[in-house]
Motif scaffolding. Structure first.
Motif, mmCIF file in Angstrom:
data_model
loop_
_atom_site.group_PDB
_atom_site.id
_atom_site.type_symbol
_atom_site.label_atom_id
_atom_site.label_comp_id
_atom_site.label_asym_id
_atom_site.label_seq_id
_atom_site.Cartn_x
_atom_site.Cartn_y
_atom_site.Cartn_z
ATOM 1 N N LEU A 43 -13.570 -9.094 -2.876
ATOM 2 C CA LEU A 43 -12.912 -8.516 -4.053
ATOM 3 C C LEU A 43 -11.826 -7.517 -3.662
ATOM 4 O O LEU A 43 -10.753 -7.478 -4.281
ATOM 5 C CB LEU A 43 -13.961 -7.849 -4.946
ATOM 6 C CG LEU A 43 -14.921 -8.811 -5.657
ATOM 7 C CD1 LEU A 43 -16.122 -8.062 -6.227
ATOM 8 C CD2 LEU A 43 -14.194 -9.567 -6.764
ATOM 9 N N LEU A 44 -12.072 -6.696 -2.651
ATOM 10 C CA LEU A 44 -11.062 -5.729 -2.212
ATOM 11 C C LEU A 44 -9.823 -6.430 -1.668
ATOM 12 O O LEU A 44 -8.692 -5.965 -1.886
ATOM 13 C CB LEU A 44 -11.645 -4.802 -1.155
ATOM 14 C CG LEU A 44 -12.625 -3.744 -1.654
ATOM 15 C CD1 LEU A 44 -13.314 -3.056 -0.484
ATOM 16 C CD2 LEU A 44 -11.909 -2.717 -2.536
ATOM 17 N N SER A 45 -10.019 -7.550 -0.986
ATOM 18 C CA SER A 45 -8.876 -8.285 -0.463
ATOM 19 C C SER A 45 -8.007 -8.836 -1.582
ATOM 20 O O SER A 45 -6.787 -8.949 -1.449
ATOM 21 C CB SER A 45 -9.362 -9.435 0.430
ATOM 22 O OG SER A 45 -8.288 -10.163 0.967
ATOM 23 N N ARG A 46 -8.623 -9.147 -2.711
ATOM 24 C CA ARG A 46 -7.896 -9.711 -3.855
ATOM 25 C C ARG A 46 -7.385 -8.635 -4.805
ATOM 26 O O ARG A 46 -6.697 -8.957 -5.780
ATOM 27 C CB ARG A 46 -8.816 -10.672 -4.601
ATOM 28 C CG ARG A 46 -9.263 -11.864 -3.759
ATOM 29 C CD ARG A 46 -10.433 -12.611 -4.396
ATOM 30 N NE ARG A 46 -10.064 -13.219 -5.671
ATOM 31 C CZ ARG A 46 -9.482 -14.400 -5.792
ATOM 32 N NH1 ARG A 46 -9.198 -15.110 -4.707
ATOM 33 N NH2 ARG A 46 -9.194 -14.895 -6.977
ATOM 34 N N ASN A 47 -7.742 -7.387 -4.549
ATOM 35 C CA ASN A 47 -7.347 -6.285 -5.441
ATOM 36 C C ASN A 47 -6.813 -5.122 -4.599
ATOM 37 O O ASN A 47 -7.510 -4.124 -4.380
ATOM 38 C CB ASN A 47 -8.532 -5.839 -6.291
ATOM 39 C CG ASN A 47 -8.981 -6.904 -7.278
ATOM 40 O OD1 ASN A 47 -8.481 -6.988 -8.385
ATOM 41 N ND2 ASN A 47 -9.940 -7.725 -6.854
ATOM 42 N N PRO A 48 -5.561 -5.225 -4.114
ATOM 43 C CA PRO A 48 -5.027 -4.197 -3.212
ATOM 44 C C PRO A 48 -4.940 -2.808 -3.827
ATOM 45 O O PRO A 48 -5.010 -1.812 -3.113
ATOM 46 C CB PRO A 48 -3.639 -4.734 -2.843
ATOM 47 C CG PRO A 48 -3.315 -5.748 -3.894
ATOM 48 C CD PRO A 48 -4.615 -6.337 -4.326
ATOM 49 N N GLY A 49 -4.800 -2.718 -5.160
ATOM 50 C CA GLY A 49 -4.768 -1.402 -5.791
ATOM 51 C C GLY A 49 -6.084 -0.671 -5.626
ATOM 52 O O GLY A 49 -6.116 0.532 -5.326
ATOM 53 N N ALA A 50 -7.199 -1.380 -5.800
ATOM 54 C CA ALA A 50 -8.519 -0.774 -5.613
ATOM 55 C C ALA A 50 -8.721 -0.390 -4.157
ATOM 56 O O ALA A 50 -9.297 0.657 -3.852
ATOM 57 C CB ALA A 50 -9.614 -1.744 -6.066
ATOM 58 N N GLY B 227 -8.672 -19.058 -1.749
ATOM 59 C CA GLY B 227 -8.628 -18.662 -3.151
ATOM 60 C C GLY B 227 -10.003 -18.379 -3.705
ATOM 61 O O GLY B 227 -10.798 -17.656 -3.099
ATOM 62 N N GLU B 228 -10.296 -18.976 -4.863
ATOM 63 C CA GLU B 228 -11.576 -18.743 -5.521
ATOM 64 C C GLU B 228 -12.730 -19.234 -4.647
ATOM 65 O O GLU B 228 -12.632 -20.242 -3.959
ATOM 66 C CB GLU B 228 -11.617 -19.468 -6.870
ATOM 67 C CG GLU B 228 -10.623 -18.945 -7.892
ATOM 68 C CD GLU B 228 -11.021 -17.600 -8.443
ATOM 69 O OE1 GLU B 228 -12.235 -17.285 -8.385
ATOM 70 O OE2 GLU B 228 -10.153 -16.859 -8.917
ATOM 71 N N LEU C 67 -18.415 -21.125 -0.246
ATOM 72 C CA LEU C 67 -17.514 -21.473 0.840
ATOM 73 C C LEU C 67 -17.572 -20.384 1.905
ATOM 74 O O LEU C 67 -17.914 -19.235 1.613
ATOM 75 C CB LEU C 67 -16.080 -21.608 0.326
ATOM 76 C CG LEU C 67 -15.852 -22.630 -0.802
ATOM 77 C CD1 LEU C 67 -14.435 -22.506 -1.334
ATOM 78 C CD2 LEU C 67 -16.146 -24.042 -0.328
ATOM 79 N N PRO C 68 -17.240 -20.706 3.146
ATOM 80 C CA PRO C 68 -17.186 -19.663 4.167
ATOM 81 C C PRO C 68 -16.205 -18.566 3.774
ATOM 82 O O PRO C 68 -15.136 -18.838 3.221
ATOM 83 C CB PRO C 68 -16.697 -20.418 5.411
ATOM 84 C CG PRO C 68 -17.072 -21.842 5.168
ATOM 85 C CD PRO C 68 -16.940 -22.050 3.692
ATOM 86 N N VAL C 69 -16.589 -17.319 4.025
ATOM 87 C CA VAL C 69 -15.710 -16.177 3.745
ATOM 88 C C VAL C 69 -15.128 -15.727 5.080
ATOM 89 O O VAL C 69 -15.778 -15.021 5.851
ATOM 90 C CB VAL C 69 -16.485 -15.028 3.060
ATOM 91 C CG1 VAL C 69 -15.542 -13.876 2.732
ATOM 92 C CG2 VAL C 69 -17.167 -15.526 1.792
ATOM 93 N N ARG C 70 -13.903 -16.163 5.349
ATOM 94 C CA ARG C 70 -13.246 -15.814 6.600
ATOM 95 C C ARG C 70 -12.081 -14.892 6.312
ATOM 96 O O ARG C 70 -11.412 -15.015 5.277
ATOM 97 C CB ARG C 70 -12.773 -17.065 7.334
ATOM 98 C CG ARG C 70 -13.915 -17.989 7.761
ATOM 99 C CD ARG C 70 -13.441 -19.074 8.704
ATOM 100 N NE ARG C 70 -14.566 -19.864 9.191
ATOM 101 C CZ ARG C 70 -14.982 -20.998 8.644
ATOM 102 N NH1 ARG C 70 -14.358 -21.463 7.577
ATOM 103 N NH2 ARG C 70 -16.012 -21.646 9.145
ATOM 104 N N GLY C 71 -11.834 -13.986 7.235
ATOM 105 C CA GLY C 71 -10.754 -13.034 7.030
ATOM 106 C C GLY C 71 -10.177 -12.563 8.347
ATOM 107 O O GLY C 71 -10.759 -12.753 9.417
ATOM 108 N N THR C 72 -9.017 -11.933 8.256
ATOM 109 C CA THR C 72 -8.327 -11.382 9.425
ATOM 110 C C THR C 72 -8.429 -9.869 9.392
ATOM 111 O O THR C 72 -8.191 -9.245 8.352
ATOM 112 C CB THR C 72 -6.854 -11.805 9.447
ATOM 113 O OG1 THR C 72 -6.778 -13.237 9.449
ATOM 114 C CG2 THR C 72 -6.150 -11.265 10.683
#
Length: 475
Positions: free
Chosen positions: A293-300, A442-443, A456-461
Motif C-alpha cells: 500500500l505504501l508503494s502505491r501511495n507515495p503521499g502516505a 499492479g493489483e 501473486l508474489p509481492v516483489r519489490g526493489t
C-alpha cells in the motif's frame, strides 16, 4: 481494488446513530444449489460472496452446505455476535484441519476449559510483557535491514514472514530454536494452505477418518511442528530454575491455575502453536500488505518519512516511541482495515439465542466478515482508498464500534492484539528509516486461507530512504 457490482443495500445511517433495539426480518440470500446451498459460490470467491451478501441487507439468510446460516453486516449486530460468544452463542468447530493444527488451545476451546486457559495464557501477553520484547522486535528488523542493499530486488512477503518468524521464535522460545526456523516455517506454511483449502471445499464436511492428499500433507507438517515444540519444551523443563528466561514459553511453563495446577504437555503445545501463528503469520502478512500500500501511495509514505525523521532523528525506535508515532500506527490500522489477516468470524446460536431482539433458531451459524465490514461505505467513506488519516481521533465521521475488528472482540478478542500492533509499528518504523520498497506490478487480489494472503508474489526493489530535507546523492 475493484469490487463486484453490488445490489442496492440498506440506507446508510450516521455513525452517531443509536443502536437498533430490534432488527428487520432477515432477507433471503442468493440462489441456492440443492444439498450444497451456497457452498459453490462461497468456495469460488469467499470475499466477493460476502460482499454480495452485504449488499442484500444487514441480516441475510444463506446456507453453507446443509448448515443454516445468517450473515451480519451492521456494526451493532456484529458487536452482539462478538460479545455474545460463551453466553448466547457457542464457539464453532472450524474443521478437522484447523483443530489438528491448533489443538484445544485458547482459540478453539470453550466453556470452563476456555476460561481456565485464557486466565493462564493472558499474563504472558500483558502490556508489560510486550514492552520486554520490544527490543527483540527492533533488533531483528535492524539485522534484516543491515543485509539489504539499495537496488536489490526482494520477495517482500518472504522477507516479512522470515522476519516475523525470527521475532516469534525468539520471543516465544528464546534461543532454543535459533537456526531451526527452516523446519518450523515450511510446516506452518503447509498448515496455513491446507486449513484454507479445507475451509473452502467439501472436505470441511468429511469425517476425520476420510483420507485425502491434503490431509496427508497436513499430518506430516503437524508432526514437524509437534516435534520441535516438544524438543524445546523438554529442554526448558530439564534446565529448571537454573536457566531462567524471559520468553513466552517460560511464562506458559510457570503458569498455574486456581488449584495450583500447571498446563500439561498437550496444553503447552497447543498454546505455543497458537501464539506462534498469531505472532508470525498475521503480523508478517500485515507488513507485506503495508509495503504494498505504501508503494502505491507515495503521499502516505512521505508523511511516514517526515514522522520518523522528526521523532527518531535516525536512532532506532523503542517501545516508548510507539505513542509518538501516530501516523505509523494509522498506516498499520488502515492496512488492517483493507487487508485484515483474519477475514471472518463465526458463532453458533444456542437454545433461546436472540439477535437485536429477535429470536435466532438454535444451531444457526452466525457469520460476519472483517473484509466486508471494513469496506462498507456506510462506515468508511471511499472504502477502497488507502487513507490512514481516517484513524485520526478527530476525524469525521467517527468509525462506529465493531465496524473495525481485525482482532475480533468481546471476551474472545485476540490476546496478542497489543503485541501485534507494537510489533508492526516498530518493525515498519525500523525498516522505513532505511529503505523504500518499490513494489512491482499492479493489483494483487487477496487469497483466502488461514489468513488473507496476496494471490501473486509481492516483489519489490529496495531504495535507500532519504530523510526529509536532505539532498539525494547523485548516482
Amino acid at each position: 481494488m475493484t469490487q463486484p457490482t453490488e445490489p442496492a443495500g440498506p440506507a446508510p445511517l450516521p455513525a452517531s446513530a443509536p443502536l437498533a433495539t430490534s432488527a428487520p426480518p432477515p432477507v433471503p440470500g442468493p440462489r441456492q444449489v440443492p444439498l450444497l446451498g451456497n457452498l459453490p459460490a462461497f468456495a469460488r470467491d469467499p470475499l466477493g460472496f460476502f460482499t454480495r451478501l452485504r449488499g442484500l441487507g444487514d441480516l441475510v439468510e444463506w446456507k453453507l452446505g446443509p448448515q443454516r446460516a445468517l450473515f451480519l453486516s451492521r456494526p451493532e449486530h456484529i458487536g452482539e455476535l462478538l460479545t455474545g460468544v460463551e453466553t448466547r452463542y457457542r464457539h464453532p468447530e472450524l474443521g478437522w484441519a484447523f483443530k489438528l493444527v491448533l489443538g484445544d488451545g485458547v482459540v478453539t476451546s470453550e466453556g470452563p476449559a476456555w476460561r481456565r486457559k485464557r486466565a493462564l495464557v493472558q499474563p504472558a501477553v500483558r502490556p508489560r510483557r510486550v514492552r520486554a520484547h520490544a527490543g527483540t522486535m527492533t533488533d531483528c528488523a535492524a539485522a534484516l535491514a543491515a543485509g539489504w542493499r539499495p537496488g536489490r530486488r526482494v520477495d517482500v512477503r518472504r522477507e516479512m514472514l522470515g522476519l516475523t518468524q525470527r521475532i516469534a521464535v525468539q520471543t516465544l522460545f528464546g534461543a532454543d530454536t535459533a537456526g531451526r526456523e527452516s523446519a518450523i516455517g515450511p510446516a506452518m506454511d503447509v498448515a496455513q494452505r491446507e486449513i484454507g483449502s479445507e475451509f473452502r471445499g467439501l472436505t470441511l464436511f468429511l469425517p476425520p477418518w476420510v483420507p485425502t492428499p491434503g490431509r496427508h500433507r497436513l499430518k506430516k507438517a503437524v508432526a514437524v511442528i509437534d516435534r520441535e515444540v516438544a524438543r524445546v519444551t523438554d529442554h526448558r523443563r530439564r534446565a529448571g530454575d537454573g536457566e531462567a528466561r524471559d520468553d513466552l514459553l517460560s511464562r506458559l511453563l510457570a503458569a498455574r491455575d486456581e488449584e495450583g495446577e500447571p498446563l500439561g504437555d498437550k496444553e503447552i503445545r497447543d498454546e505455543a502453536v497458537t501464539l506462534y501463528i498469531g505472532g508470525h503469520e498475521t503480523t508478517g502478512t500485515t507488513l507485506t500488505w503495508a509495503w504494498y500500500l505504501l508503494s502505491r501511495n507515495p503521499g502516505a509514505r512521505a508523511l511516514l518519512d517526515r514522522e520518523l525523521a522528526d521523532v527518531l532523528a535516525g536512532r532506532p525506535p523503542g517501545h516508548d516511541d510507539v505513542k509518538d508515532l501516530p501516523w505509523t500506527e494509522r498506516i498499520v490500522k488502515e492496512t488492517l482495515r483493507l487487508y485484515p489477516p483474519v477475514w471472518l468470524m463465526t458463532a453458533i446460536a444456542k437454545e433461546g439465542s436472540t439477535l437485536a431482539g429477535r429470536p435466532v433458531a438454535e444451531g444457526t451459524v452466525l457469520w460476519s466478515s472483517q473484509w466486508s465490514a471494513h469496506r462498507d461505505p456506510r462506515w468508511f467513506p471511499d472504502p477502497e482508498a488507502f487513507r490512514p488519516e481516517r484513524w485520526d481521533p478527530d476525524a469525521s465521521p467517527a468509525v462506529p464500534d465493531h465496524a473495525w475488528f481485525p482482532f475480533g472482540g468481546g471476551a474472545r478478542a485476540c490476546l496478542g492484539a497489543r503485541f501485534a500492533m507494537v510489533e508492526a509499528v516498530l518493525v515498519l518504523a525500523t525498516l522505513a528509516q532505511r529503505f523504500h520498497i518499490e513494489v512491482e506490478g499492479g493489483e494483487n487480489p487477496p487469497r483466502t486461507g488461514l489468513t488473507l494472503q496476496p494471490s501473486l508474489p509481492v516483489r519489490g526493489t529496495l531504495r535507500a530512504a532519504v530523510p526529509p530535507g536532505a539532498v539525494p546523492r547523485q548516482a
